[in-house]
Design an enzyme around this catalytic site. Structure first.
Site, PDB file in Angstrom:
ATOM      1  CB  THR A 195      -0.994  -0.002   1.173  1.00  0.00           C
ATOM      2  OG1 THR A 195      -0.297   0.086   2.418  1.00  0.00           O
ATOM      3  CG2 THR A 195      -1.849  -1.255   1.173  1.00  0.00           C
ATOM      4  CG  LEU A 241      -6.556   4.675  -1.922  1.00  0.00           C
ATOM      5  CD1 LEU A 241      -7.203   5.655  -0.947  1.00  0.00           C
ATOM      6  CD2 LEU A 241      -6.965   5.034  -3.344  1.00  0.00           C
ATOM      7  CG  HIS A 242      -3.434   1.920   3.781  1.00  0.00           C
ATOM      8  ND1 HIS A 242      -2.089   1.643   3.833  1.00  0.00           N
ATOM      9  CD2 HIS A 242      -3.592   3.105   4.416  1.00  0.00           C
ATOM     10  CE1 HIS A 242      -1.470   2.613   4.485  1.00  0.00           C
ATOM     11  NE2 HIS A 242      -2.353   3.510   4.851  1.00  0.00           N
ATOM     12  CG  ASP A 243      -8.559  -0.365   3.963  1.00  0.00           C
ATOM     13  OD1 ASP A 243      -7.554  -1.007   4.291  1.00  0.00           O
ATOM     14  OD2 ASP A 243      -9.241   0.287   4.773  1.00  0.00           O
ATOM     15  CB  THR A 245      -4.487  -2.859  -2.324  1.00  0.00           C
ATOM     16  OG1 THR A 245      -4.580  -3.071  -0.911  1.00  0.00           O
ATOM     17  CG2 THR A 245      -3.743  -1.562  -2.592  1.00  0.00           C
TER      18      THR A 245
END
Ligand code: BDR
Ligand code: CA
Length: 312
Positions: A195, A241-243, A245
């Site tokens: 991320t 922008l972590h989630d 992914t």
């Protein structure tokens, strides 16, 4: 046929973008439900934010459930310093008209997995793993019924974000993470190593804004908001922008690469609480239990995301 998923989440702007991406992809993904958990902000806000996001997407039919309000054995740690007081700071959005479902999220998870054919439902946790671990502990018969778990959490090369050693989702409820990582369910993990390569650079935020839609405008405002924290911290060219992914992997797995390795969760030490001890180099003989991602084609990821958000 669309893959059936349940999104377990603590929105959070990046969770919100992940939910939008899933709801914008009905050919590939059928969202059976959204289960909220305490994490970035307390449960009252995450369960409200999940409904705000569904309404923004124009989808008021997806059932939203409130789950656990505290980790299994620890006091809740939240992340208002990143996500703001509401969890969705950056733009003012109306309170949802959608109601929460009366059932507890854990009961929904158990009932949905028992009702579906074995191996049909994929779980997508985007926050602390409290709801999933509680369901697995209360109803061990459902564990073998899960198709797979694709989650955002942990880190190896990037080590930690909430402490020097740990990533937020795993740190908040390490005992829950340990249950999930030892469950035997096939796991795909999106750690900070991935991320932190999915950075919302200026041209990428501008591409959201340029969609000329309400969703594009809101996503641009959200990403501009949490950018301020990460820019200060990492000095990088944009915030991670972590989630989303997790959802992107379900849509385009070829954008990611990783290794099938052993990953253990540190629960005993206060210093390294919640560390994901990932045997990336294969130096132990511990059995692999997770596909731990290491790389992402960030350009293609943002192109996919922007193109899908344009549909909403
Ligand atoms: C994770 O923690 C939260 O702040 C984000 O929503 C993401 O799920 C990143 O460490
Ligand atoms: Ca999250």
């Amino acid at each position: 046929m669309a893959r059936k998923i349940i999104i377990d989440t603590d929105p959070g702007q990046d969770d919100a973008v992940a939910i939008l991406l899933a709801l914008a992809s009905p050919e590939e993904l059928e969202v059976l439900g959204i289960t909220a958990v305490a994490g970035n902000v307390p449960l009252a806000l995450t369960s409200k934010n999940a409904r705000i996001v569904c309404e923004l997407a124009g989808n008021i039919d997806v059932p939203v459930f409130a789950g656990c309000e505290a980790p299994l054995r620890r006091r809740l740690v939240t992340a208002e310093h990143v996500h703001g007081k509401t969890g969705l700071d950056g733009v003012a959005l109306p309170d949802p008209a959608m109601k929460l479902q009366p059932a507890h999220a854990v009961d929904f998870l158990i009932d949905a997995l028992r009702a579906a054919p074995e191996g049909e439902i994929t779980l997508c946790p985007l926050g602390p793993l409290t709801n999933i671990a509680t369901a697995f502990t209360r109803a061990p018969d459902i564990v073998g019924r899960v198709r797979e778990i694709v989650l955002m959490g942990g880190a190896y090369f990037e080590v930690g974000n909430i402490t020097p050693a740990a990533e937020f989702n795993i740190y908040v409820d390490p005992e829950a993470a340990e249950i999930v990582f030892k469950s035997g369910v096939p796991l795909t993990v999106m750690p900070l190593d991935v991320t932190h390569k999915a950075l919302v650079t200026k041209p990428r935020v501008e591409a959201f804004a340029a969609l000329g839609t309400r969703v594009g405008e809101v996503v641009a405002s959200w990403t501009r908001f949490f950018e301020r924290f990460d820019l200060e911290k990492y000095g990088s060219e944009g915030a991670p922008l972590h989630d989303p992914t997790v959802i992107a992997w379900l849509l385009r797995p070829e954008l990611f690469s990783g290794r099938h390795i052993n990953v253990e969760i540190e629960t005993a030490s206060e210093l390294t609480r919640g560390m994901t001890v990932a045997d990336w180099w294969g130096v132990t003989d511990r059995a692999p239990n997770a596909t731990f991602m290491g790389d992402i084609d960030a350009e293609a990821f943002f192109a996919l995301l922007t193109q899908r958000l344009a549909r909403l």
